[in-house]
Write an enzyme that holds these catalytic residues in place. Structure first.
Site, PDB file in Angstrom:
ATOM      1  N   GLU A  98       0.898  -1.169   0.000  1.00 41.80           N
ATOM      2  CA  GLU A  98       0.000   0.000   0.000  1.00 41.80           C
ATOM      3  C   GLU A  98       0.926   1.206   0.000  1.00 41.80           C
ATOM      4  O   GLU A  98       1.569   1.498   1.006  1.00 41.80           O
ATOM      5  CB  GLU A  98      -0.884   0.021   1.256  1.00 41.80           C
ATOM      6  CG  GLU A  98      -1.663  -1.277   1.523  1.00 41.80           C
ATOM      7  CD  GLU A  98      -2.817  -1.500   0.566  1.00 41.80           C
ATOM      8  OE1 GLU A  98      -3.138  -0.594  -0.238  1.00 41.80           O
ATOM      9  OE2 GLU A  98      -3.402  -2.593   0.609  1.00 41.80           O
ATOM     10  N   CYS A 110      -1.592   9.362   2.766  1.00 44.22           N
ATOM     11  CA  CYS A 110      -1.415   8.827   1.419  1.00 44.22           C
ATOM     12  C   CYS A 110      -2.550   9.327   0.538  1.00 44.22           C
ATOM     13  O   CYS A 110      -2.411   9.431  -0.669  1.00 44.22           O
ATOM     14  CB  CYS A 110      -1.381   7.311   1.462  1.00 44.22           C
ATOM     15  SG  CYS A 110      -2.738   6.629   2.396  1.00 44.22           S
TER      16      CYS A 110
END
Ligand code: NAP
Ligand code: MG
Length: 525
Positions: free
Chosen positions: A289, A323
């Site tokens: 991720e 993110c």
């Protein structure tokens, strides 16, 4: 009590009941009175101390030592993997219902300790109080979601068809079974959710785990590991090690006894792990991720107020260190001036300061290196674009003790400038005019990343946006956040392209299966 009906998520956190604040303040005072203690690693159920230690200091005030942690070595890494290997047979053969019940217990303990873990997080990460509490609440929900999936799918045991044999009966069963030892390496920015989420899934599936937190955030993850311990997970089923990624982390990656990994962090480190992990005689599951360069596209038909608040929340929440942060704003020309005016107005109202304080929206950035990055990027941007807000570090008064950077909006950056494509991971967002939506979409998709995206416009345009955007998590017309604020069970979270490796999102339908391989069992009578 209001709290019992209030469900904290990143979308509801803007109007919490008063009691949430008073409890946070009470618990914070207690946590503050107890700082500076030494904390061990946990290997095979035992406290492990290393010869070398490191201090965990707060980015809010670097004089503040939150705790002293172990600088684990390659030996510690290998011992943790060996402990997980040893615990695997018992844990994987346990009935899945029992694993579910132990993990639900862990989730309940996390809930009970939300305020304590949240208070530590605010000081350790510099995350504001509501987002800190949200991160902890999300952790418990991610673990529960894995439990729910296991139950809903009845342990992933499925009777298949019977072969049309004459004179024989064949029973065919498909099962998903755990891989073995799973490594969880997490980033600093969501230290609870991004450690606890993958850990919960790996464990419910029947793997045993080794957890390695970011060096900036060992404390939150230690508290999370204590929840697993206190829930009664058998020794060795989870192991918690601390130390530098470059040495201890690398030793974990290089250990051939590791059967799978979930890494959440930067693109460069993640791709390095992917390449390293390939150096064995067979392919092991590698869930990555990674970063994002998330755009918000604003059509001429957008609701300006919704768009402006959504952009500001997503650009500057957690100081742009998500993110999913909105780092690019692409506005159709007719709306550009009016929208920018509102975004600038709202940005100027954001309060920067000590994130444990109620009115503060933005705390400091995580460490000296990010602080320096801010100064370097803003210097580069000052030559190429124009600051609408911010642009210079904050050093007056209390700001002098921490890594404070103001929310920084940049206009006029040429479309071919490298910083349109580079994840800065700071409170810096670039804004530009586009001639039409096609131009916006082209820019939006022309990056290595594909994590989240936001859109504001008409119903018809929204359909076009969802069809054409290359990203894993997308929002339209959402004031709660243009590109941020996913919650398990509502917005499963994961990225396309350079933002992730599995193509399946955490907290969703297809995630838990990643932690198991399929086995077919055919028995002929
Ligand atoms: P990072 O520097 O890549 O570090 C992530 C983790 O990897 C840390 O625990 C780090 O340990 C460890 N590590 C570093 N080098 C290693 C190596 N050679 N072998 C094994 N482990 C190693 O990332 P970060 O600064 O903590 O987090 C920010 C990044 O994470 C951003 O790019 C952000 O977009 C991304 N992120 C992605 C998601 C998502 O869900 N897609 C969510 C959150 C964050 P040390 O701290 O000891 O170096
Ligand atoms: Mg620190």
């Amino acid at each position: 009590m209001a709290e019992s009906t209030f469900k904290l998520t990143y979308a509801t956190m803007f109007n919490p009941p008063e009691e949430l604040h008073t409890r946070f303040e009470d618990v914070l005072a207690g946590v503050k009175a107890n700082l500076g203690q030494e904390h061990g690693m946990i290997i095979n159920g035992e406290e492990r101390f290393a010869e070398e230690k490191f201090e965990d200091r707060s980015p809010v005030n670097t004089d503040l030592v939150l705790g002293v942690f172990q600088k684990g070595t390659a030996q510690d890494a290998n011992d943790a993997v060996a402990a997980a290997r040893q615990a695997f047979p018992v844990w994987s053969k346990m009935k899945w219902q029992e694993r579910v019940s132990l993990l639900r217990k862990a989730a309940d303990l996390i809930d009970q300790r939300t305020f304590e873990i949240g208070a530590v997080m605010a000081m350790e990460v510099g995350k504001n109080r509501m987002e800190s509490l949200g991160d902890v609440a999300e952790t418990a929900d991610l673990i529960r979601y894995a439990c729910y999936q296991m139950e809903k799918n009845e342990g992933y045991v499925v009777e298949m068809g019977r072969d049309p044999l004459v004179g024989y009966t064949s029973t065919n069963t498909s099962m998903l079974r755990p891989y073995g030892v799973w490594l969880v390496i997490s980033p600093f920015n969501f230290p609870a959710a991004l450690t606890g989420g993958p850990s919960g899934a790996a464990l419910v599936a029947g793997n045993t785990i080794v957890i390695k937190p970011a060096t900036d955030t060992p404390f939150v993850v230690r508290l999370l590991a204590e929840c697993f311990r206190d829930a009664g997970l058998p020794d060795g089923v989870f192991n918690f090690v601390t130390g530098p990624g470059s040495t201890l982390g690398q030793a974990l990656i290089d250990n051939p006894e590791v059967d799978g990994v979930t890494f959440t962090g930067s693109y460069d480190v993640g791709m390095g792990i992917f390449r390293n992990f390939a150096q064995r005689n067979y392919v092991r599951p590698t869930i990555l991720e990674l970063g994002g360069k998330n755009p918000a596209i604003i059509s001429r038909h957008a609701d300006i107020e919704r768009a402006a608040i959504g952009i500001v929340r997503s650009a500057f929440g957690l100081q742009g260190q998500k993110c999913s942060a909105c780092s690019r704003v692409l506005v159709e020309e007719p709306l550009y001036d009016a929208l920018v005016e509102q975004v600038v107005g709202l940005t100027k109202k954001l309060v920067v300061g000590d994130p444990t304080e109620r009115e503060v929206y933005m705390g400091p950035v995580i460490n000296r290196s990010s602080y320096k990055d801010f100064q370097d990027f803003t210097e580069e941007l000052s030559g190429a674009g124009r600051f609408l807000t911010g642009g210079k570090i904050l050093t007056e008064g209390d700001f002098a003790k921490g890594y404070f950077c103001p929310p920084t909006l940049v206009a006029g950056l040429p479309h071919d400038h490298r910083l349109w494509k580079h994840e800065m991971f700071l409170p810096i967002t670039t804004v530009t005019k586009v001639a039409n939506l096609d131009e916006a979409m082209k820019m939006a998709n022309e990056v290595t990343y594909g994590l989240t995206a936001g859109f504001y416009g008409s119903a018809e345009e929204t359909k076009w946006f969802f069809e054409n955007i290359q990203a894993g998590v997308n929002y339209a017309n959402r004031p709660q956040g243009a590109t941020t604020g996913a919650w398990p069970g509502f917005q499963p979270f994961g990225g396309w392209k350079g933002s992730g490796s599995s193509g399946k999102n955490a907290g969703g339908h297809y995630y838990l299966q990643l932690y198991m391989h399929e086995q077919i069992q055919t028995l002929v009578d």
